[in-house]
Every structure is written in C-alpha cells, then in structure tokens.
Design a protein around this motif. Structure first.
Motif, PDB file in Angstrom:
ATOM      1  N   ALA A  82       0.830  -1.198   0.000  1.00  9.06           N
ATOM      2  CA  ALA A  82       0.000   0.000   0.000  1.00  9.06           C
ATOM      3  C   ALA A  82       0.869   1.255   0.000  1.00  9.06           C
ATOM      4  CB  ALA A  82      -0.937  -0.003   1.208  1.00  9.06           C
ATOM      5  N   GLU A  83       1.966   1.222   0.769  1.00 12.95           N
ATOM      6  CA  GLU A  83       2.872   2.367   0.790  1.00 12.95           C
ATOM      7  C   GLU A  83       3.513   2.593  -0.579  1.00 12.95           C
ATOM      8  OE1 GLU A  83       4.267   2.313   5.493  1.00 12.95           O
ATOM      9  OE2 GLU A  83       5.516   1.350   3.960  1.00 12.95           O
ATOM     10  N   ALA A  84       3.865   1.512  -1.252  1.00 15.19           N
ATOM     11  CA  ALA A  84       4.454   1.655  -2.584  1.00 15.19           C
ATOM     12  C   ALA A  84       3.454   2.277  -3.555  1.00 15.19           C
ATOM     13  CB  ALA A  84       4.926   0.294  -3.093  1.00 15.19           C
ATOM     14  N   ASN A  85       2.186   1.887  -3.430  1.00 11.62           N
ATOM     15  CA  ASN A  85       1.163   2.490  -4.280  1.00 11.62           C
ATOM     16  C   ASN A  85       0.985   3.977  -3.974  1.00 11.62           C
ATOM     17  OD1 ASN A  85       0.609   0.087  -5.624  1.00 11.62           O
ATOM     18  ND2 ASN A  85      -1.025  -0.498  -4.214  1.00 11.62           N
ATOM     19  N   VAL A  86       0.955   4.306  -2.696  1.00 12.25           N
ATOM     20  CA  VAL A  86       0.812   5.712  -2.315  1.00 12.25           C
ATOM     21  C   VAL A  86       2.026   6.513  -2.773  1.00 12.25           C
ATOM     22  CG1 VAL A  86       0.681   7.309  -0.359  1.00 12.25           C
ATOM     23  CG2 VAL A  86      -0.734   5.253  -0.385  1.00 12.25           C
ATOM     24  N   ARG A  87       3.194   5.881  -2.762  1.00 10.94           N
ATOM     25  CA  ARG A  87       4.402   6.599  -3.180  1.00 10.94           C
ATOM     26  C   ARG A  87       4.282   7.119  -4.610  1.00 10.94           C
ATOM     27  NH1 ARG A  87      10.675   4.315  -3.491  1.00 10.94           N
ATOM     28  NH2 ARG A  87      11.661   6.369  -3.545  1.00 10.94           N
ATOM     29  N   THR A  88       3.664   6.342  -5.477  1.00  9.97           N
ATOM     30  CA  THR A  88       3.517   6.806  -6.852  1.00  9.97           C
ATOM     31  C   THR A  88       2.684   8.082  -6.914  1.00  9.97           C
ATOM     32  OG1 THR A  88       1.520   5.481  -7.300  1.00  9.97           O
ATOM     33  CG2 THR A  88       3.657   4.425  -7.684  1.00  9.97           C
ATOM     34  N   ILE A  89       1.705   8.196  -6.036  1.00 16.80           N
ATOM     35  CA  ILE A  89       0.881   9.406  -5.979  1.00 16.80           C
ATOM     36  C   ILE A  89       1.687  10.574  -5.437  1.00 16.80           C
ATOM     37  CG2 ILE A  89      -1.172  10.437  -4.935  1.00 16.80           C
ATOM     38  CD1 ILE A  89      -2.372   7.606  -4.807  1.00 16.80           C
ATOM     39  N   LEU A  90       2.381  10.355  -4.327  1.00 21.69           N
ATOM     40  CA  LEU A  90       3.104  11.451  -3.686  1.00 21.69           C
ATOM     41  C   LEU A  90       4.294  11.916  -4.508  1.00 21.69           C
ATOM     42  CD1 LEU A  90       3.023  10.522   0.103  1.00 21.69           C
ATOM     43  CD2 LEU A  90       1.323  11.650  -1.311  1.00 21.69           C
ATOM     44  N   ASP A  91       4.976  10.982  -5.153  1.00 24.28           N
ATOM     45  CA  ASP A  91       6.088  11.392  -6.012  1.00 24.28           C
ATOM     46  C   ASP A  91       5.596  12.285  -7.147  1.00 24.28           C
ATOM     47  OD1 ASP A  91       8.021  10.130  -4.534  1.00 24.28           O
ATOM     48  OD2 ASP A  91       8.163   8.364  -5.817  1.00 24.28           O
ATOM     49  N   ASP A  92       4.450  11.922  -7.729  1.00 20.87           N
ATOM     50  CA  ASP A  92       3.880  12.756  -8.787  1.00 20.87           C
ATOM     51  C   ASP A  92       3.545  14.148  -8.263  1.00 20.87           C
ATOM     52  OD1 ASP A  92       4.086  10.713 -10.594  1.00 20.87           O
ATOM     53  OD2 ASP A  92       1.963  10.156 -10.553  1.00 20.87           O
ATOM     54  N   MET A  93       2.947  14.198  -7.078  1.00 16.80           N
ATOM     55  CA  MET A  93       2.558  15.484  -6.514  1.00 16.80           C
ATOM     56  C   MET A  93       3.766  16.333  -6.139  1.00 16.80           C
ATOM     57  SD  MET A  93      -0.729  14.618  -4.129  1.00 16.80           S
ATOM     58  CE  MET A  93      -2.370  14.468  -4.862  1.00 16.80           C
ATOM     59  N   ALA A  94       4.800  15.691  -5.603  1.00 22.02           N
ATOM     60  CA  ALA A  94       5.985  16.441  -5.206  1.00 22.02           C
ATOM     61  C   ALA A  94       6.691  17.038  -6.428  1.00 22.02           C
ATOM     62  CB  ALA A  94       6.944  15.545  -4.430  1.00 22.02           C
ATOM     63  N   LYS A  95       6.666  16.303  -7.554  1.00 26.48           N
ATOM     64  CA  LYS A  95       7.325  16.793  -8.761  1.00 26.48           C
ATOM     65  C   LYS A  95       6.518  17.890  -9.447  1.00 26.48           C
ATOM     66  CE  LYS A  95       9.528  12.328  -9.696  1.00 26.48           C
ATOM     67  NZ  LYS A  95       9.489  11.102 -10.544  1.00 26.48           N
ATOM     68  N   ASP A  96       5.209  17.748  -9.467  1.00 36.11           N
ATOM     69  CA  ASP A  96       4.359  18.703 -10.182  1.00 36.11           C
ATOM     70  C   ASP A  96       3.077  18.928  -9.388  1.00 36.11           C
ATOM     71  OD1 ASP A  96       3.253  20.354 -12.027  1.00 36.11           O
ATOM     72  OD2 ASP A  96       2.925  18.819 -13.559  1.00 36.11           O
ATOM     73  N   PRO A  97       3.169  19.601  -8.221  1.00 36.10           N
ATOM     74  CA  PRO A  97       2.001  19.761  -7.354  1.00 36.10           C
ATOM     75  C   PRO A  97       0.838  20.475  -8.026  1.00 36.10           C
ATOM     76  CG  PRO A  97       4.018  20.369  -6.209  1.00 36.10           C
ATOM     77  CD  PRO A  97       4.378  20.200  -7.638  1.00 36.10           C
ATOM     78  N   ALA A  98       1.118  21.491  -8.828  1.00 36.12           N
ATOM     79  CA  ALA A  98       0.053  22.292  -9.418  1.00 36.12           C
ATOM     80  C   ALA A  98      -0.852  21.476 -10.332  1.00 36.12           C
ATOM     81  CB  ALA A  98       0.656  23.459 -10.182  1.00 36.12           C
ATOM     82  N   LYS A  99      -0.317  20.405 -10.903  1.00 33.35           N
ATOM     83  CA  LYS A  99      -1.084  19.555 -11.807  1.00 33.35           C
ATOM     84  C   LYS A  99      -2.311  18.953 -11.119  1.00 33.35           C
ATOM     85  CE  LYS A  99      -0.320  15.014 -13.863  1.00 33.35           C
ATOM     86  NZ  LYS A  99       0.723  14.014 -14.148  1.00 33.35           N
ATOM     87  N   TYR A 100      -2.251  18.832  -9.790  1.00 30.96           N
ATOM     88  CA  TYR A 100      -3.328  18.190  -9.044  1.00 30.96           C
ATOM     89  C   TYR A 100      -4.230  19.191  -8.320  1.00 30.96           C
ATOM     90  CZ  TYR A 100      -0.820  13.841  -9.896  1.00 30.96           C
ATOM     91  OH  TYR A 100      -0.218  12.762 -10.497  1.00 30.96           O
ATOM     92  N   GLY A 101      -4.123  20.462  -8.652  1.00 31.56           N
ATOM     93  CA  GLY A 101      -4.969  21.460  -8.031  1.00 31.56           C
ATOM     94  C   GLY A 101      -4.457  21.879  -6.666  1.00 31.56           C
TER      95      GLY A 101
END
Length: 677
Positions: A82-101
């Motif tokens: 579950a942590e590995a799955n969440v990591r994919t979300i957080l890594d995306d947000m950390a790299k490009d936060p504005a993309k997610y509102g």
C-alpha cells in the motif's frame, strides 16, 4: 487537543477483509493452487499439539524479520504494498504539485518538505526556538495549563471530544490521563529488563534537552523522570481503562473542580475550545485527581522542563538526522529491538497520510480500488450477519429478552466499505514547502479546528476514523459500525481465485471478528444506536461474564515472552472477537455449502481442514521479543500465535477436522471449551 481513548473504536491491528466467494478455483492463487500455502506447513508437527506451527512452521523457519521492522507477516507485506502504491501518488505530486490542483499542491509540498533532507539539516535546531520560547515564557500555573490544553504540547490531563455515551448523536468534551513518555508499566515493573528501559529513558531525556540547547540537562532529566514515575504510579492500567462503566463519569465544571481542584477547569476547557459542552466525561477520574495534586506539588520550572523535553522528543522526527536518530535509538531500538530505520520515503508516506490522509486516499481509491470489491464484500458481510443471527438465536445460555435485544443490535449493525462517501476539505490548512515542523504543527491545529467545527452539530455517521489507504479495519461501538478501508480489500487476505473454504476461513473470520466487537465485553454495553446502555437481564449477564472470565483465564496462562504473560482482561475484547469470528465464519461456510453443495478433498485436505488452515495462515507472523514485551503491556490484541492456537482449541469443528484427541497439547475437554457466540 486530540484525546486518545479506548472509547473511540475497537480497531483490529493486522486484520484483513475482503471480497467475493467463488464456487471453485479458476486460476492460480497467490498462495498455492487453491489459497493455502502448503509449503509453509510443518507436517512433522501434530495439529493438535501446535496448530500454528503445523500451518506455518516452515514459513517461520525460513522467514527473517526485516531489519527495519518489529515484526513481519502478511499484514506487514500488504502495508508495504500500500505504501508503494501511495508513493507513486506522492512522487507525482511532489514533482508537479500544481497539476493536481490546490489540494495536490498541499500534499506535494508537505511530502516534499519531509523529503528535502538538506534543507532540514541546514536549519538545525532553529525550528524549535519559537515553541521552546513559548514554554519558557509560561512562568506560572495559568500559563502552564494554557499550554496543556493547546495543540502540540504534552499534558498530564488530555482534553478532547467524542460522541456522548448517553447520547452518541451529539458530541461531548472528554478528559483523560496522559503525559508519559513510555508505557505506564515500564516505569513500575521490577526486573533487569525494565531497569534498563528506565536507565535508557532517563539518558534519552538528558540527550534531548542537551540537543535542544537547554542548560543543566542532567539535573532536569532527573526531575522529569521522577515526575513521570510519580504520574505512572497513579495512572490506570490499559486493562483498567477498558472498563466503560468506570470511565463513564460525566461532570460539569463544578464537579470537575470538586474532584481535581488544583486544575483550572474553566481555563482548560475554554482553551481546548470546548466550553460549550455542558458536561465533560471525566475518564480515569482517580488518576486525574492524582494528577491535580501532583501538578500543584511540582515546581513550575519542572513542568516547563517537562514540556520542553516532550516537545523536542515528540517532534524529533521532523528535525535533523541527529534528533531523528536519537528518537529512533530509544523508541525503536531500545524498547522494540528494531535494528534499522525504515526508508525515509516510507516514513514520509505515513506522516503525509496523517496530515492529509483523505486527500491522498481519494486519489488512492481512484487508482487502486476495484469497485467490484464493494459489491462482493456486501454479500460476504450479509452471510456473516445471517450466521451471527443463527448463533444468537440458538445460544442456550441467553434468555429471550436479552436474545431479542441482541438480534435488534445485529439488525442495526452498519458496514462501511472502501472509502468515505465524502472527503475532508483541506483548503484552510496552510502548507509551506520547506517548513516541515511548521507544517506538522499547523496540521494538528487544522485537525483540532475541524473537530471543533463539528462539535455543535449532530454526529456525522459518514465520517471515517481511518483513511482508504490504511491496511486495517475497525468497529465503532458508539455508532455500531464496522469499517473496511480499500487498502485491506486485496490479497493475501482474500483471493477471488481461492477455494471458498479458504476465503471463509481467512476473510470470513476477520469480518466475523469485527462484527463480534459489537458483542464483546465492551461492545455488549452499547445498544443498537451506539448508546451506552444495559440491554441484558441479570441472568444473561451472569452467564456472559462466566464465559468471558473463562476465556480470560485461558489467555492469562499463556507466556509469549519469558516472564511476561498475556493479560486476559486487557485482551479479552479481541479474544472474544477472534473466537466469535471464526465460529460465525464456520457457520457462514456451512450455509454456503448448504446452498452450493459440498466440496471434496483438495491435495488430501477436506474442506474443513482447508478452512482452519486458511485461518491459521492469515495469522502467520513473527515479532521481535522486545517489541512483543511492550505489546503485552499495552496492546489489547494477543500475539498472532495465540490468536490461532488460543482460539481453535475452543472450536469443536476443529477437533473433528484434525482428529484432535485427549493427550494432544492443545486438547481441552468439551466442558472447558469456551463458547460465547
């Protein structure tokens, strides 16, 4: 201030829940060809001597505990996934936060603040300064109590809110004991092991004060340790704190003042934002009264040092590596025997989930939660409900008035699956990229204000106490609800390709466990709406207590760690859930067979044998001795070994399935087997 109290819910750590039942295997399962890991068994062990080892012995011999963990087993592996799955979300947000509102910006900035180690190191201890200055300015008892009731500071008496016991549709203020840096019994128990814990804790206090730039750290550490030891002597044990009737002491301000006059209750309640509450539930009332006397007898300067130490320690993880390592060395290595830190990204996920969990959870559900699981779970839960209905209806020890009330509670029982119907709005939570400690403090204040905004309103039954990405499940006695987050609805605890006997033995028993909390020694004190009320006749109550006392006595005799036994009263609720859960699941499986027809042997195993093996393998796991010792003092769950062996020896069908006879080590004569539900 958030109050941690057993009344919130009965949570089953390392529990799993899941989904559909199919008539026959259609593809290879995660474990073996039909859902049981045959290679994990140690067939040299007689099932009647040690059923856990028979089911898991070879796995146990071949599986080390990872260096960064206190335990291992299917639950731990599922959490890692579950942590590995969440990591994919957080890594995306950390790299490009504005993309997610806007919310994506918050999540990305929060996680990035944790992962930016160079920036954290560059700041050193500077982030502590404004908070330590606030503590240093608290030069009288009024100022101290203002901090006690403020978010982020330690306190000997915690103030919070919860649904009322008498009226669970509305919130009430609640006060309880708090303020220790170790489990209570670590201060009190004799022996070299506990002497070593106390010595290490006192040294840790000094270390934190020194690193925080506080002068005369050695003498102050002595005073803080003495203060906490005195607090521990007056506090209730975890087992005592499970007695809802004794916790139920609602008082107005005058009543609080009469019992603990040393505290300024109007100030404490107002600072916590709960002055509108007509009553305060005074849990652990004798401990709070004793804390009042200790508060008055202890110099203000010692309380300041106490607050400073705890603030540094409680927030050490968010500071430099030196602070973080010192915190890990005491709390993980010394107390739990864990050799290595978890990877930083994994710890960052846990922290981000704690601050913005439902924002992350909403994306987790979109990416990783199969909608079909919800429909399949509903069907399985209703099978378990029917099994409980049958067992309650036929329980020979219940009288008709109590039986009628129990069935009414079962009918009102509400399951919740996957994710909330609405998510928390985090728009007012200010996240500053690069300000880790500030973000953590603002997170606590945001959560506090969110709770206060709910206080005047009726309790919203749609609120969740766990995020969708949490690998766990829980029962709330104040709402008569069970909740199964999305992350637990997957293998290895459930496999759609598995033999039905396996799914009923593993997942069915888990669902039955959670449902059983509504009828354990705590849950039995709550009615169908969640109100704390008596629905028992004296005769039925006496019969119930006779059976539960016998079960507690069995567990009192078990000694998982040399010199430390299971506490039968502390673990009673979970043990009742385990026992009722497997018996209800077995009954549900018999209903399945009656509808779909009997199934033959698979790999030489009967359907009943597969059922019980699946149950035992769902509870495979191993724990470091020091971690197990700490858990035995505070955890209401029994060790997994006894969640298997301690349960099956009370189940008649297990004896038949494995031909268990007198002389086998787990054998209990029929008259000594406990049957509750």
């Amino acid at each position: 201030m958030r109050l941690s109290i057993l009344l919130r819910c009965s949570a089953a750590v390392a529990l799993a829940v899941a989904v559909p039942i199919v008539a026959a295997p259609v593809a290879k399962t995660v474990y073996g060809d039909f859902g049981v890991d045959l290679a994990a068994r140690d067939t040299a062990v007689k099932p009647g001597d040690d059923f856990w080892a028979y089911a898991n012995g070879n796995w146990d011999k071949a599986t080390p505990i990872p260096a960064d963990k206190a335990s291992t087993g299917p639950f731990v592996l599922l959490r890692d996934n579950a942590e590995a799955n969440v990591r994919t979300i957080l890594d995306d947000m950390a790299k490009d936060p504005a993309k997610y509102g806007a919310t994506g910006q918050q999540v990305g900035d929060f996680y990035a603040s944790w992962m930016d180690v160079p920036a954290i190191e560059a700041k050193g201890a500077a982030p502590l300064k404004p908070y330590l200055a606030k503590i240093a300015a608290a030069k009288d008892r009024t100022a101290l109590q203002t901090l006690f009731a403020s978010v982020g500071y330690a306190t000997p008496v915690e103030i919070g809110m919860m649904p009322g016991l008498a009226d669970p549709t509305h919130y009430t203020a609640v006060a309880g004991q708090g303020g220790l840096g170790m489990p209570r019994d670590n201060y009190l128990l004799p022996g070299e092991k506990y002497d070593a814990f106390r010595k290490a804790y006192r040294a840790y206090i000094q270390q934190m004060l020194t690193m925080g730039g506080i002068a005369d750290a050695s003498a102050k550490a002595d005073a803080i340790f003495a203060l906490e030891t005195a607090m521990a002597k007056d506090q209730w044990s975890p087992a005592e704190s499970r007695d809802i009737a004794k916790l139920n002491d609602p008082e107005d301000i005058a009543g609080l003042t009469a019992k603990a006059p040393e505290f300024d209750w109007p100030l404490l309640v107002k600072t916590a934002g709960l002055e509108a509450s007509p009553k305060v539930l005074m849990t652990q009332n004798t401990a709070i009264a004793a804390m009042g006397k200790l508060f008055a007898a202890t110099p203000v300067s010692t309380w300041q040092d106490y607050l400073a130490f705890h603030f540094i320690s409680d927030h050490a993880t968010y500071l430099t590596k030196a602070f973080d390592d010192a915190h890990f060395a005491f709390y993980s290595q010394t107390l739990f025997g864990v050799p290595s830190q978890r990877e930083r990204w994994r710890r960052g996920i846990a922290i981000t989930n704690g601050a913005l969990g439902e924002a992350v959870g909403q994306l987790y559900v979109q990416r990783f939660y199969p909608p079909a699981a919800e429909r399949q779970m509903n069907e399985l839960i209703e099978n378990l409900r029917a099994s409980y209905q049958e067992r309650i209806s036929k329980a020979p020890w219940m009288d008709e008035p109590t039986r009628k009330a129990a069935l009414a509670k079962l009918a009102a029982f509400e399951p919740r699956i996957g994710h909330p119907t609405k998510y928390i709005d985090y728009s007012s939570f200010k996240v500053v990229r690069g300000d880790l400690l500030g973000n953590v403090m603002r997170s606590g204040e945001f959560e506090h204000q969110l709770e206060l905004s709910r206080f005047p309103k009726p309790v919203d039954r749609s609120l969740w106490g766990m995020t969708p990405q949490t690998v766990n499940a829980y029962y709330s006695p104040l709402a008569n609800q069970i909740t199964f987050p999305a992350a637990i609805l997957q293998p290895p605890f459930f496999d759609p390709n598995a033999d039905p006997a396996v799914n009923y033995g593993a997942i069915g028993a888990v669902i039955g466990h959670e449902m059983g909390h509504g009828f354990d020694d705590q849950g039995a004190g709550f009615g169908p709406t969640g109100k704390f009320e008596n629905w028992w006749t004296p005769t039925a109550k006496a019969q119930f207590e006779k059976r539960t006392a016998a079960l507690a006595g069995q567990y009192d005799a078990y000694e998982p760690v040399p010199g430390t036994h299971i506490q039968g009263k502390l673990t009673l609720g979970e043990n009742i859930g385990d026992l009722g859960g497997i018996e209800a699941a077995y009954g549900a499986y018999q209903r399945y067979l009656a509808k779909h027809g009997a199934t033959g042997k698979i790999d030489g195993l009967t359907s009943d044998q597969r059922f019980f093996l699946a149950f035992a393998q769902a509870w495979r796991g191993k724990t470091r001795p020091d971690a197990q010792r700490q858990a035995l003092l505070t955890d209401p769950h029994s060790p997994v070994y006894f969640r298997t062996n301690g349960v099956v020896r009370n189940v008649d069908a297990w004896y038949t399935a494995f031909n268990v006879k007198p002389g086998d080590k787990l054998y209990l004569p029929p008259a000594q087997r406990v049957h509750i539900w």
